[in-house]
Enzyme design. Structure first.
Site, PDB file in Angstrom:
ATOM      1  N   TYR A 157     -45.896 -49.348 -30.511  1.00 17.65           N
ATOM      2  CA  TYR A 157     -45.034 -48.151 -30.487  1.00 17.65           C
ATOM      3  C   TYR A 157     -44.088 -48.241 -29.266  1.00 17.65           C
ATOM      4  O   TYR A 157     -42.980 -47.724 -29.269  1.00 17.65           O
ATOM      5  CB  TYR A 157     -45.871 -46.872 -30.481  1.00 17.65           C
ATOM      6  CG  TYR A 157     -45.087 -45.638 -30.879  1.00 17.65           C
ATOM      7  CD1 TYR A 157     -44.423 -45.574 -32.107  1.00 17.65           C
ATOM      8  CD2 TYR A 157     -44.997 -44.534 -30.035  1.00 17.65           C
ATOM      9  CE1 TYR A 157     -43.692 -44.455 -32.467  1.00 17.65           C
ATOM     10  CE2 TYR A 157     -44.274 -43.409 -30.386  1.00 17.65           C
ATOM     11  CZ  TYR A 157     -43.620 -43.377 -31.608  1.00 17.65           C
ATOM     12  OH  TYR A 157     -42.898 -42.258 -31.948  1.00 17.65           O
ATOM     13  N   LYS A 164     -41.030 -40.638 -26.444  1.00 20.25           N
ATOM     14  CA  LYS A 164     -41.706 -39.405 -26.891  1.00 20.25           C
ATOM     15  C   LYS A 164     -42.309 -38.655 -25.707  1.00 20.25           C
ATOM     16  O   LYS A 164     -42.354 -37.415 -25.713  1.00 20.25           O
ATOM     17  CB  LYS A 164     -42.785 -39.727 -27.940  1.00 20.25           C
ATOM     18  CG  LYS A 164     -42.244 -40.189 -29.292  1.00 20.25           C
ATOM     19  CD  LYS A 164     -41.333 -39.188 -29.969  1.00 20.25           C
ATOM     20  CE  LYS A 164     -41.068 -39.545 -31.429  1.00 20.25           C
ATOM     21  NZ  LYS A 164     -40.007 -38.691 -32.022  1.00 20.25           N
TER      22      LYS A 164
HETATM   23  P1  NAD Z   1     -37.139 -40.788 -41.268  1.00 19.54           P
HETATM   24  O1  NAD Z   1     -36.640 -42.176 -41.167  1.00 19.54           O
HETATM   25  O2  NAD Z   1     -37.171 -40.164 -42.583  1.00 19.54           O
HETATM   26  O3  NAD Z   1     -36.369 -39.835 -40.243  1.00 19.54           O
HETATM   27  C1  NAD Z   1     -35.726 -40.300 -39.086  1.00 19.54           C
HETATM   28  C2  NAD Z   1     -34.331 -39.722 -39.144  1.00 19.54           C
HETATM   29  O4  NAD Z   1     -33.613 -39.982 -37.940  1.00 19.54           O
HETATM   30  C3  NAD Z   1     -33.496 -40.299 -40.297  1.00 19.54           C
HETATM   31  O5  NAD Z   1     -33.061 -39.250 -41.125  1.00 19.54           O
HETATM   32  C4  NAD Z   1     -32.328 -40.942 -39.578  1.00 19.54           C
HETATM   33  O6  NAD Z   1     -31.139 -40.858 -40.323  1.00 19.54           O
HETATM   34  C5  NAD Z   1     -32.280 -40.086 -38.332  1.00 19.54           C
HETATM   35  N1  NAD Z   1     -31.466 -40.675 -37.269  1.00 19.54           N
HETATM   36  C6  NAD Z   1     -31.659 -41.842 -36.597  1.00 19.54           C
HETATM   37  N2  NAD Z   1     -30.655 -42.067 -35.742  1.00 19.54           N
HETATM   38  C7  NAD Z   1     -29.803 -41.012 -35.863  1.00 19.54           C
HETATM   39  C8  NAD Z   1     -28.578 -40.655 -35.261  1.00 19.54           C
HETATM   40  N3  NAD Z   1     -27.977 -41.443 -34.351  1.00 19.54           N
HETATM   41  N4  NAD Z   1     -27.965 -39.502 -35.648  1.00 19.54           N
HETATM   42  C9  NAD Z   1     -28.537 -38.700 -36.571  1.00 19.54           C
HETATM   43  N5  NAD Z   1     -29.707 -38.969 -37.175  1.00 19.54           N
HETATM   44  C10 NAD Z   1     -30.323 -40.120 -36.825  1.00 19.54           C
HETATM   45  O7  NAD Z   1     -38.624 -40.827 -40.618  1.00 19.54           O
HETATM   46  P2  NAD Z   1     -39.610 -39.655 -40.202  1.00 19.54           P
HETATM   47  O8  NAD Z   1     -40.936 -40.313 -40.089  1.00 19.54           O
HETATM   48  O9  NAD Z   1     -39.437 -38.487 -41.085  1.00 19.54           O
HETATM   49  O10 NAD Z   1     -39.150 -39.327 -38.700  1.00 19.54           O
HETATM   50  C11 NAD Z   1     -38.765 -38.034 -38.299  1.00 19.54           C
HETATM   51  C12 NAD Z   1     -39.350 -37.696 -36.926  1.00 19.54           C
HETATM   52  O11 NAD Z   1     -40.763 -37.629 -37.028  1.00 19.54           O
HETATM   53  C13 NAD Z   1     -39.047 -38.725 -35.847  1.00 19.54           C
HETATM   54  O12 NAD Z   1     -38.805 -38.048 -34.622  1.00 19.54           O
HETATM   55  C14 NAD Z   1     -40.351 -39.486 -35.738  1.00 19.54           C
HETATM   56  O13 NAD Z   1     -40.521 -40.063 -34.466  1.00 19.54           O
HETATM   57  C15 NAD Z   1     -41.323 -38.350 -35.965  1.00 19.54           C
HETATM   58  N6  NAD Z   1     -42.692 -38.750 -36.319  1.00 19.54           N
HETATM   59  C16 NAD Z   1     -42.919 -39.567 -37.401  1.00 19.54           C
HETATM   60  C17 NAD Z   1     -44.229 -39.910 -37.716  1.00 19.54           C
HETATM   61  C18 NAD Z   1     -44.516 -40.838 -38.874  1.00 19.54           C
HETATM   62  O14 NAD Z   1     -45.612 -41.415 -38.907  1.00 19.54           O
HETATM   63  N7  NAD Z   1     -43.629 -40.997 -39.823  1.00 19.54           N
HETATM   64  C19 NAD Z   1     -45.300 -39.404 -36.955  1.00 19.54           C
HETATM   65  C20 NAD Z   1     -45.017 -38.568 -35.876  1.00 19.54           C
HETATM   66  C21 NAD Z   1     -43.701 -38.238 -35.575  1.00 19.54           C
HETATM   67  O1  0WE Z   2     -41.788 -42.282 -34.444  1.00 23.92           O
HETATM   68  C1  0WE Z   2     -42.158 -43.069 -35.301  1.00 23.92           C
HETATM   69  C2  0WE Z   2     -41.232 -44.148 -35.809  1.00 23.92           C
HETATM   70  C3  0WE Z   2     -39.929 -44.156 -35.100  1.00 23.92           C
HETATM   71  C4  0WE Z   2     -39.055 -45.346 -35.358  1.00 23.92           C
HETATM   72  C5  0WE Z   2     -39.218 -46.233 -36.409  1.00 23.92           C
HETATM   73  C6  0WE Z   2     -38.330 -47.305 -36.568  1.00 23.92           C
HETATM   74  C7  0WE Z   2     -38.489 -48.320 -37.649  1.00 23.92           C
HETATM   75  C8  0WE Z   2     -37.174 -48.972 -37.992  1.00 23.92           C
HETATM   76  C9  0WE Z   2     -38.043 -45.551 -34.462  1.00 23.92           C
HETATM   77  N1  0WE Z   2     -37.188 -46.581 -34.597  1.00 23.92           N
HETATM   78  C10 0WE Z   2     -37.303 -47.448 -35.622  1.00 23.92           C
HETATM   79  N2  0WE Z   2     -36.419 -48.473 -35.704  1.00 23.92           N
HETATM   80  C11 0WE Z   2     -36.332 -49.277 -36.786  1.00 23.92           C
HETATM   81  O2  0WE Z   2     -35.542 -50.238 -36.812  1.00 23.92           O
HETATM   82  N3  0WE Z   2     -43.457 -42.979 -35.762  1.00 23.92           N
HETATM   83  C12 0WE Z   2     -44.353 -42.046 -35.122  1.00 23.92           C
HETATM   84  C13 0WE Z   2     -44.001 -43.843 -36.821  1.00 23.92           C
HETATM   85  C14 0WE Z   2     -44.627 -45.038 -36.184  1.00 23.92           C
HETATM   86  O3  0WE Z   2     -43.882 -46.096 -35.804  1.00 23.92           O
HETATM   87  C15 0WE Z   2     -44.733 -47.012 -35.211  1.00 23.92           C
HETATM   88  C16 0WE Z   2     -46.042 -46.514 -35.222  1.00 23.92           C
HETATM   89  C17 0WE Z   2     -45.972 -45.237 -35.845  1.00 23.92           C
HETATM   90  C18 0WE Z   2     -47.104 -44.291 -36.073  1.00 23.92           C
HETATM   91  C19 0WE Z   2     -44.454 -48.250 -34.645  1.00 23.92           C
HETATM   92  C20 0WE Z   2     -45.498 -49.009 -34.116  1.00 23.92           C
HETATM   93  C21 0WE Z   2     -46.779 -48.515 -34.125  1.00 23.92           C
HETATM   94  C22 0WE Z   2     -47.082 -47.261 -34.675  1.00 23.92           C
END
Ligand code: NAD
Ligand code: 0WE
Length: 257
Positions: A157, A164
């Site tokens: 991560y 974060k």
């Molecule tokens: P997602 O890819 O659907 O959402 C990420 C969004 O960020 C996308 O819509 C992308 O277009 C947007 N984004 C990235 N760069 C941008 C920019 N310059 N301007 C505007 N938008 C931009 O994935 P998600 O998992 O729904 O992620 C949403 C949030 O949830 C993130 O903050 C992520 O860290 C957090 N999160 C995700 C998880 C997981 O396991 N998926 C767990 C905890 C927290």
């Molecule tokens: O916040 C996230 C993911 C955020 C994210 C994911 C990507 C993938 C594609 C940010 N930047 C990028 N850039 C890319 O090019 N999570 C909480 C989901 C997540 O991501 C991980 C996790 C978990 C959970 C990455 C490594 C290990 C665990």
């Protein structure tokens, strides 16, 4: 039942139907809120517009949150169209893919900068732009999405964990600043969900499995459960809560072993 009629919510971070932002938008809409949904760029425009059609009355706008001019233009448009807004959902994160593959030791200056700009500074920028529109006597609610990797080391991560941690501190500093405007700022710390941002992360499937085994509820969470907590934070049921990080992770974070 929570009633959000007469309230306007703006949601950042809808990329597709699996996005956590989309689960949140659906819950806010079902509670009667007027929805404004933003998408990052033209590439995501068609997908976003197809989704928005499912939410009667919802409107879509393009906004890259790393671009000050686009943020300014968006909020100027919101001011003239709606006058005020009540809820802001920030569900945006990005780090260059390589930064999530290599050892953290090899984090680059540029990767660090981009991760913090897109995933942390953007919350400050959109909140500042939203404050002049959050004038309703009911107050305002700003929320963002975080992950346990802010507090504990999650392999790979990497710089996102550091970002974060900064995001969670940003929530507290913003909350302290704008509490006087009756605006609350909180974060939801979600357990792993298979979204676009999680796809392509090697070993994500194994992570989901181990998370479900260790979590008190013996399962993973669904994005709709994050949507429920977001609705609570947007609503008058949470008017005493600000600066907080609320975990929606089936209890995973409480375990020591
Ligand atoms: P997602 O890819 O659907 O959402 C990420 C969004 O960020 C996308 O819509 C992308 O277009 C947007 N984004 C990235 N760069 C941008 C920019 N310059 N301007 C505007 N938008 C931009 O994935 P998600 O998992 O729904 O992620 C949403 C949030 O949830 C993130 O903050 C992520 O860290 C957090 N999160 C995700 C998880 C997981 O396991 N998926 C767990 C905890 C927290
Ligand atoms: O916040 C996230 C993911 C955020 C994210 C994911 C990507 C993938 C594609 C940010 N930047 C990028 N850039 C890319 O090019 N999570 C909480 C989901 C997540 O991501 C991980 C996790 C978990 C959970 C990455 C490594 C290990 C665990």
């Amino acid at each position: 039942m929570i009633n959000m009629q007469g309230r306007t919510a703006i949601v950042f971070g809808v990329a597709n139907k699996r996005s956590i932002a989309w689960a949140i938008a659906q819950k806010l809409h079902a509670a009667g809120a007027k929805l404004v949904i933003t998408y990052q760029n033209e590439r995501l425009e068609q997908e976003a517009k197809d989704l928005i059609t499912d939410l009667p009355g919802a409107e879509g706008f393009r906004c890259d949150v790393s671009n000050d001019a686009e943020i300014e233009q968006l909020f100027a448009e919101l001011k003239s169209r709606f006058g005020k807004i009540h809820t802001l959902v920030h569900s945006v994160a990005y780090a260059p893919a390589d930064e999530l593959k290599n050892d953290f030791l090899f984090t680059t200056r540029e990767g660090f900068r981009i991760a913090h700009d897109v995933s942390v500074y953007s919350l400050i920028a959109v909140t500042r732009a939203a404050v002049p529109l959050m004038t309703d006597e009911a107050g305002g609610s700003v929320m963002t999405l975080t992950y346990h990797g802010a507090e504990r080391v999650v392999p790979r991560y990497n710089v996102m964990g550091v970002a974060k941690a900064a995001l969670e501190a940003t929530v507290r500093y913003l909350a302290a600043d704008i509490g006087k405007n009756k605006i609350r700022v909180n974060a939801i710390s979600a357990g792993p969900v298979k979204t676009l941002a999680a796809r392509g992360i090697s070993g994500f499937g194994d992570m989901l499995k181990s998370h479900a085994e260790r979590a008190p509820l013996k399962r993973n969470i669904d994005a709709s459960e994050v949507g429920d907590t977001a609705l609570f934070l947007a609503s008058d049921l949470s008017t005493g809560i600000t600066g907080e990080v609320i975990y929606v992770d089936a209890g995973y974070n409480i375990m020591g072993f």
